[in-house]
Design a protein around this motif. Structure first.
Motif: not given
Length: 446
Positions: A272-285, A310-323
């Motif tokens: 069920r957590g696949a419906h939740y947004p993800t938040l990551d911090a990143f840094a690079g050189v 970086q914020l990502a919000l899953p919206i629809y993955q073809g019903g994979l998460v619900d399955s």
């Protein structure tokens, strides 16, 4: 000396009448099986592998750092189509070096995975505890199986010897006219049957020894037999319901099933957590270096630094998460039923083992009395035959009854020992100390 007793004494002497009379006792065989049994070794390896589940799960919430670099040689030729502008040829190296860091700030699936890793480790502990107890019961069962088979060989040999003597007496009595040919035929039939039983007993002993060899990984040694020090002790506490209650809660098999249900419930949450947004911090050189400019000018060095979220919000993955959630819910129900099945099975085993101990005590005592009575009956029957009031068949029947009583008594003692060990295993209390306790009931090396 009576022929029955003489044959049994020969068997006893082969087992424990002097230094080196036998090669191992139960504790020694158990120690050998700990290092050689493939089933237990497999369980230990599985436990070791499962310990890595938690570090693997934790990696999903810890930072990740990567360093990459590249270098390449360039041979570049430029020609202009106007035919006027001169072209350009260049040969140069270009290099790149990049260092990047990413730190998950919120990933619900990864957080649940850490909890699952802990559950899997706990479940592995319970499974290994069950395997350790199973090893004790398997070794003990194989050990007493060999002893019982050896008893049966000895009893069959002693019975054959006794019947052979009765057959010889029957032939002599028939020759002098004091007995009929029927007695001779009866004795001959009993002798042939005893011979067949002795062959079968020896074959069974060989099979039981091979089974023991599977556990210890080498030829089965001569085993220490059961001594007269066997103590018939009733279960403590002497209340069946308390044993059952304890078994339903602390039995390793039940605990493993409980962890299995917890793991399945966590899997539902993780999916069920696949419906939740993800938040990551990143840094690079990043550093790029090139030896020649675009049109042959001077080389360049480019340094780039970045940091951000970086914020990502899953919206629809073809019903994979619900399955996957529906699948996890179904597996949760399966785990719940597996737990209930484990509890019921353990409860049944506990009741059977408890009754096995209590009834085993009564059975051993009754068979000890029956053995004494059978010996007295045989002595009386022999005396009756000498005075003419009993027949040769009566003597053979009395001998058969005596040997059956001896065999049944040995079987009852071994059953009591195994029921005692299995009852301890039902409540997760079977340890090496119990092996030591049973070992004290065996004949000791000189």
């Amino acid at each position: 000396m009576k022929p029955v007793h003489a044959a049994l004494l020969v068997w006893a002497a082969a087992f424990n009448a002097g230094p080196g009379a036998y090669g191992a006792d139960l504790l020694e065989v158990y120690k050998q099986a700990q290092g050689a049994d493939a089933v237990y070794a497999s369980a230990r390896a599985t436990w070791t592998a499962t310990q890595e589940k938690l570090p693997q799960a934790r990696s999903g919430v810890l930072p990740s750092v990567s360093l990459s670099g590249s270098t390449q040689y360039n041979d570049r030729e430029i020609r202009f189509r106007d035919g006027i502008t001169p072209g350009n040829n260049a040969r140069f190296n270009s290099n790149a070096l990049s260092l990047s860091l990413s730190q998950p700030l919120y990933r619900r699936q990864n957080m649940v995975a850490v909890a699952q890793g802990r559950t899997q480790v706990d479940q592995a502990d319970a499974v290994l505890a069950q395997a350790a107890q199973d090893l004790i019961t398997r070794v003990a069962q194989a050990y007493v199986d060999v002893l019982l088979s050896a008893d049966n060989v000895a009893f069959a040999g002693a019975q054959k010897t006794a019947i052979a003597e009765q057959l010889q007496q029957a032939k002599i009595s028939f020759q002098v006219g004091t007995a009929t040919i029927t007695d001779t035929h009866e004795a001959q039939a009993r002798f042939d049957l005893a011979t067949s039983q002795e062959i079968a007993a020896k074959s069974d002993l060989d099979v039981k020894q091979r089974a023991l060899e599977l556990l210890i990984g080498k030829a089965a040694p001569v085993l220490a037999p059961l001594s007269a020090r066997l103590q018939l002790t009733p279960p403590e506490p002497a209340v069946l319901d308390k044993w059952v209650e304890e078994a339903r809660s602390v039995n390793p098999q039940v605990r493993a099933a409980e962890y299995g249900l917890t793991l399945a419930q966590q899997e539902v949450v993780r999916n069920r957590g696949a419906h939740y947004p993800t938040l990551d911090a990143f840094a690079g050189v990043t550093r790029n270096a090139s030896g020649v400019g675009t049109l042959g000018g001077p080389g360049t060095d480019i340094n780039n630094r970045n940091i951000g979220l970086q914020l990502a919000l899953p919206i629809y993955q073809g019903g994979l998460v619900d399955s996957r959630v529906r699948e996890a819910v179904a597996n949760e129900e399966k785990a719940r039923q597996d737990l209930e099945s484990a509890r019921r099975g353990v409860e049944l085993q506990t009741r059977q083992n408890y009754v096995g101990v209590t009834s085993g005590i009564a059975q051993v005592r009754a068979l000890e009395a029956a053995l004494t009575s059978s010996q007295s009956a045989l002595d009386s029957t022999r005396l009756g035959r000498e005075v003419g009031v009993r027949t040769q068949v009566d003597v053979l029947n009395a001998q058969q009854q005596l040997f059956s009583a001896r065999r049944d008594l040995a079987q009852a003692k071994y059953n009591y020992i195994m029921s005692t060990l299995k009852l301890k295993a039902s409540v997760g209390r079977l340890t090496e100390a119990d092996v030591v306790a049973v070992n004290a009931w065996l004949e000791r090396k000189p």
